[in-house]
Design a protein around this motif. Structure first.
Motif, mmCIF file in Angstrom:
data_model
loop_
_atom_site.group_PDB
_atom_site.id
_atom_site.type_symbol
_atom_site.label_atom_id
_atom_site.label_comp_id
_atom_site.label_asym_id
_atom_site.label_seq_id
_atom_site.Cartn_x
_atom_site.Cartn_y
_atom_site.Cartn_z
ATOM 1 N N THR A 84 104.653 11.850 -15.044
ATOM 2 C CA THR A 84 103.576 10.888 -14.801
ATOM 3 C C THR A 84 103.990 9.489 -15.235
ATOM 4 O OG1 THR A 84 102.438 11.173 -16.935
ATOM 5 C CG2 THR A 84 101.868 12.705 -15.168
ATOM 6 N N MET A 85 104.734 9.389 -16.319
ATOM 7 C CA MET A 85 105.158 8.075 -16.804
ATOM 8 C C MET A 85 106.165 7.434 -15.849
ATOM 9 S SD MET A 85 105.416 8.927 -20.889
ATOM 10 C CE MET A 85 105.671 7.251 -21.438
ATOM 11 N N MET A 86 107.054 8.239 -15.286
ATOM 12 C CA MET A 86 107.994 7.697 -14.302
ATOM 13 C C MET A 86 107.260 7.285 -13.029
ATOM 14 S SD MET A 86 111.501 9.907 -14.700
ATOM 15 C CE MET A 86 110.745 11.529 -14.673
ATOM 16 N N ARG A 87 106.293 8.102 -12.620
ATOM 17 C CA ARG A 87 105.523 7.768 -11.427
ATOM 18 C C ARG A 87 104.698 6.492 -11.623
ATOM 19 N NH1 ARG A 87 100.402 8.300 -11.864
ATOM 20 N NH2 ARG A 87 100.479 10.492 -12.407
ATOM 21 N N GLN A 88 104.215 6.288 -12.835
ATOM 22 C CA GLN A 88 103.476 5.067 -13.157
ATOM 23 C C GLN A 88 104.416 3.870 -13.351
ATOM 24 O OE1 GLN A 88 101.659 6.379 -16.760
ATOM 25 N NE2 GLN A 88 99.920 7.373 -15.768
ATOM 26 N N GLY A 89 105.685 4.173 -13.673
ATOM 27 C CA GLY A 89 106.610 3.100 -14.014
ATOM 28 C C GLY A 89 106.235 2.454 -15.323
ATOM 29 N N SER A 90 105.773 3.278 -16.275
ATOM 30 C CA SER A 90 105.305 2.750 -17.550
ATOM 31 C C SER A 90 105.997 3.439 -18.722
ATOM 32 C CB SER A 90 103.787 2.942 -17.667
ATOM 33 O OG SER A 90 103.461 4.328 -17.759
ATOM 34 N N PRO A 91 106.133 2.722 -19.863
ATOM 35 C CA PRO A 91 105.926 1.286 -20.017
ATOM 36 C C PRO A 91 106.823 0.508 -19.043
ATOM 37 C CG PRO A 91 106.272 2.339 -22.147
ATOM 38 C CD PRO A 91 106.628 3.339 -21.097
ATOM 39 N N LYS A 92 106.393 -0.705 -18.689
ATOM 40 C CA LYS A 92 107.053 -1.421 -17.607
ATOM 41 C C LYS A 92 108.512 -1.762 -17.882
ATOM 42 C CE LYS A 92 103.042 -3.259 -15.207
ATOM 43 N NZ LYS A 92 102.356 -4.455 -14.663
ATOM 44 N N PHE A 93 108.919 -1.852 -19.163
ATOM 45 C CA PHE A 93 110.326 -2.156 -19.438
ATOM 46 C C PHE A 93 111.247 -1.038 -18.960
ATOM 47 C CE2 PHE A 93 109.313 0.191 -23.351
ATOM 48 C CZ PHE A 93 110.455 0.948 -23.541
ATOM 49 N N ARG A 94 110.684 0.173 -18.759
ATOM 50 C CA ARG A 94 111.493 1.279 -18.255
ATOM 51 C C ARG A 94 111.940 1.049 -16.812
ATOM 52 N NH1 ARG A 94 108.650 6.850 -20.434
ATOM 53 N NH2 ARG A 94 108.908 6.454 -22.669
#
Length: 320
Positions: free
Chosen positions: A44-54
Motif C-alpha cells: 500500500t505504501m508503494m502504491r501510495q508513493g509514500s512517504p514522498k521521498f521514497r
C-alpha cells in the motif's frame, strides 16, 4: 492471465486487474500457477508513493514497477531445460522482488532464487505471506539484533504480519517478549507466545521503569528519542520502516539504531534464512495467522482493509 497493477500513485482505486500474457520461463526458471499471494502494508505504501521521498527510488512522477505482491505459493506447471531442483506438479512457495508481481495468476522464477518446496504441514494461504512477515523479522532478530536467550525484546505492532512473526521467533530463540498492540488484540498476542502485552491505548511503555535489550518497531510508529530511556546500555532500536528520523539516527548513532531493507540482502543470505524458516514450519514450531483472504478480483478491497490499520496477522490474495 490476470495480474494486478497500478500505473499511477494514489488510493486503492488506481489498482487495475488486467489481462496479460502468461510468462515464458527461461531455461533456469519454473512457471508457477499461483494459488495464493501476499498483500501487505508495504504494497500500500508503494502504491501510495509514500512517504514522498521514497519516490526518489520508486519513480518520482509515476511508479517504475507497476506490479503488486511479493510473496507467493503455488504449483509448478512448467520447468526450463536447466532446472534440476523442481518438477512439474511440485507445490512451492517463496518471494519474488523487484520484478513481475505475485498478485497474478502466474509467475516465472529462477530455481536458485527465493523459492522452496512447500511443507505439507501448511496450506498455500499460510505459505504465501511467510517471506513478507517471517523472513523480514527473522533477519532482524538473528542477523541484525543477534538476539540471545534471556534477552528482553519489545515488539511494537505485535499483532501485525511482522509483529506476529517476531513474537513467535523471539520466543523460539529464548527471549522474553513484550508485545505492544491495541486493546482488542491483547489476548491474541498473548496466545502466540508473548510473556507480557502492553495495550498502547492505555499505557505508554516509554514512561515505564522497564528496560529492553531490543525494541523492534515493526510498524514504524515509534521515535528512537522517545524510546532511548527504556533501552539498556547496549540495547538497540530497530525497524524495517524507513523514515527521515530513523535514517538520521541510524547514521549518527549506528550502534543504537538499526534500519535495514531485508530484500536488499544478498540472495544467498536470504535463501539460508528462508531454508531455516522452512524447517521450522515443517516441524510446526511456527504458524501463520490469516486475517482475511480476498480473490484477485477483490484486491482493491484488500488494500482498503490494509489502510484501516486493523489487520491482525496477514492478508492473502487467492486465485481460482
Amino acid at each position: 492471465m490476470k495480474a494486478a497493477i497500478y500505473k499511477t500513485y494514489g488510493s486503492p482505486k488506481v489498482i487495475q486487474v488486467i489481462d496479460t500474457e502468461i510468462p515464458t520461463p527461461k531455461p533456469n526458471e519454473v512457471l508457477i500457477k499461483i494459488k495464493a499471494s501476499s498483500s501487505t502494508r508495504a504494497d500500500t505504501m508503494m502504491r501510495q508513493g509514500s512517504p514522498k521521498f521514497r519516490r526518489l527510488f520508486l519513480g518520482f512522477f509515476k511508479p517504475k514497477n507497476t506490479s503488486l505482491g511479493t510473496g507467493f505459493s503455488g504449483v509448478i506447471e512448467f520447468i526450463g531445460d536447466e532446472v534440476s531442483k523442481f518438477n512439474i506438479g511440485d507445490a512451492v512457495f517463496g518471494e519474488k522482488l523487484f520484478s513481475n508481481g505475485c498478485n497474478a495468476d502466474y509467475i516465472c522464477i529462477a530455481e536458485d532464487m527465493i523459492v522452496e518446496h512447500k511443507p505439507i504441514t501448511i496450506s498455500h494461504q499460510e505459505a504465501a505471506p511467510i517471506c513478507d512477515g517471517f523472513l523480514t523479522s527473522y533477519n532482524f532478530l538473528k542477523d541484525i539484533a543477534n538476539i540471545k536467550k534471556g534477552q528482553h525484546i519489545l515488539v511494537n505492532g505485535a499483532s501485525g504480519s511482522l509483529g506476529t512473526a517476531a513474537v513467535q521467533l523471539a520466543k523460539l530463540m529464548g527471549a522474553k517478549v513484550t508485545g505492544v498492540c491495541s486493546t482488542k488484540n491483547v489476548n491474541f498476542v498473548k496466545s502466540i507466545g508473548a510473556d507480557e502485552v502492553i495495550d498502547y491505548k492505555n499505557e505508554d511503555f516509554t514512561n515505564s521503569q522497564n528496560k529492553y535489550d531490543i525494541i523492534y518497531d515493526s510498524v514504524g510508529t515509534l521515535n528512537f528519542k522517545d524510546c532511548e530511556n527504556v533501552l539498556t546500555n547496549k540495547g538497540i532500536f530497530m525497524t524495517p520502516v524507513l523514515s527521515f528520523g530513523t535514517l538520521w539516527h541510524s547514521i549518527i548513532n549506528s550502534k543504537k539504531v538499526k534500519f535495514a531493507a531485508t530484500g536488499l540482502k544478498k540472495t544467498e543470505e536470504l535463501k539460508q534464512l528462508f531454508k531455516e524458516l522452512v524447517s521450522l514450519f515443517k516441524d510446526e514450531k511456527l504458524h501463520t495467522n490469516i486475517d482475511k483472504a480476498y480473490k484477485l478480483s477483490e484486491i482493491k478491497l484488500a488494500h482498503e482493509y490494509l489502510e484501516t490499520g486493523r489487520k491482525v496477522g496477514n492478508i492473502v490474495i487467492i486465485n481460482q
